[in-house]
Write an enzyme that holds these catalytic residues in place. Structure first.
Site, PDB file in Angstrom:
ATOM      1  N   GLU A  60       0.855  -1.194   0.126  1.00  0.00           N
ATOM      2  CA  GLU A  60       0.137   0.168   0.075  1.00  0.00           C
ATOM      3  C   GLU A  60       0.937   1.423   0.197  1.00  0.00           C
ATOM      4  OE1 GLU A  60      -2.283  -3.354   1.837  1.00  0.00           O
ATOM      5  OE2 GLU A  60      -0.398  -2.336   2.073  1.00  0.00           O
ATOM      6  N   ARG A 270       8.378 -12.404   0.641  1.00  0.00           N
ATOM      7  CA  ARG A 270       7.750 -11.097   0.947  1.00  0.00           C
ATOM      8  C   ARG A 270       7.954 -10.456   2.399  1.00  0.00           C
ATOM      9  NH1 ARG A 270       4.233  -7.637  -1.204  1.00  0.00           N
ATOM     10  NH2 ARG A 270       2.699  -6.710   0.202  1.00  0.00           N
ATOM     11  N   ASN A 340       0.507  -8.084  -6.638  1.00  0.00           N
ATOM     12  CA  ASN A 340       0.241  -7.439  -7.890  1.00  0.00           C
ATOM     13  C   ASN A 340       1.377  -7.617  -8.672  1.00  0.00           C
ATOM     14  OD1 ASN A 340      -0.667  -5.347  -9.833  1.00  0.00           O
ATOM     15  ND2 ASN A 340      -1.535  -4.231  -7.982  1.00  0.00           N
ATOM     16  N   ILE A 342       1.687  -5.624 -11.335  1.00  0.00           N
ATOM     17  CA  ILE A 342       1.904  -4.278 -12.215  1.00  0.00           C
ATOM     18  C   ILE A 342       3.579  -4.094 -12.530  1.00  0.00           C
ATOM     19  CG2 ILE A 342       1.362  -1.741 -12.312  1.00  0.00           C
ATOM     20  CD1 ILE A 342      -1.294  -2.466 -11.208  1.00  0.00           C
TER      21      ILE A 342
END
Length: 426
Positions: A60, A270, A340, A342
């Site tokens: 985020e 992660r 994600n 992207i």
């Protein structure tokens, strides 16, 4: 319901703090800045207009970068207070926004009790509260409403699973949703689910993550890392979660005959607290591992004997994507919802992704349809497809071009969100 919720927060607080302390054994950041979490702040309040942005953790925070940059440019006499829930989110924010100096402050989000939230609002006096993606806190929203601070949910996404959880909470979540002044949703499906909770104003803006600009320094680090690796083909497994690395390592060993002989497997867990665990897991399989943190990039060359490079540095995900040939995006081999895709697409990298992408369903389907990503069934299929791409330069380059075109096509959400916010920020 909110009274009951608040009482439960106070009753649970000793356990919450104990859990923070225990998590601090692996990640010391959890043992710092407790006063902020409890609603205690030092220093005199600023007289400058304050825009409050909440980004819970790393993803985020990185997604918020284009919006924060745009807000500071659009409101030159304002400052931003950026709140987080995790030390990794805070560290990411510190790295991303050091360029803004004193115009951006960081703090942990206070726990969601009326007293702590009220203390935060009273100290910082924000003109607006912008929550990134999926964060909805009942007392926070009620506290903002009571003090005439508009609440905006930006870059909002709401999966079917999250919607079911919200509806099970009944009036607690429905009342909170009705207290949100504006939702800027990523997709029509997200917008419909948000509207079903009773939010009055919901607009579709797309995903701000498409507007993230790859920092020049990240590209430079990626180039230096690639220089240290040399011409070896690199398969990156990014943002892997617990349980996935073992599957990946097992499949990697079984597929060695099909993969290029000198392939390098680059694994980036992660969560940083798992770096040591993944290193031990790799060593137990007899694979030669090098940690990125111990690899100098000042002309050093990675030994050809190294088969696994562990990405154990913070804030270098763009650099890892820049240095790879094929990228697998983790959280998707197991039912964890995925991450994600992207960022690798924006760097023109062919993307492989697993079956479990419910947290990013539409963006994943769009990338698949554009030919920039391929879905794999399991870890064995991951290695099989990676082998095909690593051995076929033309196919790999074509898929990378499709990924880049897909990412470029969806830019513009930041500008649309900023225009909506102009009518909300007083």
């Amino acid at each position: 319901m909110r009274l009951f919720y608040s009482v439960m927060w106070w009753l649970a607080l000793p356990l919450v703090l104990a859990r923070l302390w225990l998590r601090g054994r692996k990640e010391p950041g959890y043992r710092r800045h407790w006063g902020e979490r409890l609603g205690f702040y030092s220093g005199a309040p600023s007289t400058a207009q304050t825009l409050w942005v909440h980004a819970v953790s790393v993803g985020e925070t990185r997604a918020a970068e284009p919006l924060i940059d745009a807000l500071l440019a659009a409101y030159p006499s304002s400052r931003i207070v950026l709140t987080h829930m995790t030390p990794t989110g805070r560290a990411t924010g510190k790295a991303l926004f050091a360029k803004h100096g004193e115009r951006l402050l960081q703090s942990y989000l206070p726990y969601d009790t009326g007293f702590m939230v009220g203390s935060f609002i009273g100290h910082f006096k924000p003109s607006v509260c912008i929550l990134m993606e999926t964060e909805v806190w009942p007392n926070l929203i009620a506290g903002c409403n009571a003090r005439n601070v508009p609440v905006v949910l930006a870059n909002a996404r709401l999966s079917e699973r999250s919607l079911r959880k919200a509806t099970r909470l009944g009036s607690l979540m429905l009342d909170a949703a009705r207290g949100i002044a504006l939702v800027a949703a990523q997709t029509e499906a997200d917008a419909q689910r948000v509207r079903s909770l009773g939010v009055q104003r919901v607009e579709i803006t797309g995903s701000i993550k498409f507007d993230v600009v790859v920092p020049d320094v990240a590209l430079a680090v990626g180039a230096a890392l690639r220089g240290a690796i040399g011409a070896r083909p690199v398969l990156l497994c990014a943002s892997t979660r617990e349980g996935e690395e073992e599957l990946i390592l097992e499949a990697f060993q079984q597929a060695r005959a099909a993969l290029p002989a000198d392939v390098l497997l680059l694994i980036v867990p992660r969560h940083p607290q798992r770096f040591d665990e993944v290193e031990k897991m790799t060593a137990a399989r007899g694979l030669n591992l090098q940690r990125r943190s111990r690899l100098a990039l000042d002309g050093a060359v990675l030994s050809g004997e190294v088969t696994v490079l562990l990405g154990d540095s913070m804030g270098e995900m763009f650099a890892y994507y820049a240095a790879c040939d094929v990228a697998f995006v983790g959280g998707s081999l197991l039912p964890l919802g995925g991450q994600n895709l992207i960022e690798p697409a924006a760097l023109g990298k062919p993307v492989l992704i697993g079956q479990h992408t419910f947290n990013f369903a539409l963006v994943t389907e769009d990338a698949l349809a554009a030919g920039g990503a391929q879905r794999i069934a399991d870890a064995a299929a991951l290695m099989s497809q990676a082998a095909l791409l690593l051995c076929d330069t033309a196919a790999r380059d074509a898929m990378g071009r499709n990924a880049l075109a897909f990412a470029n096509q969806h830019r513009g959400a930041t500008g649309r969100t900023l225009e909506l916010l102009r009518g909300t920020i007083s």
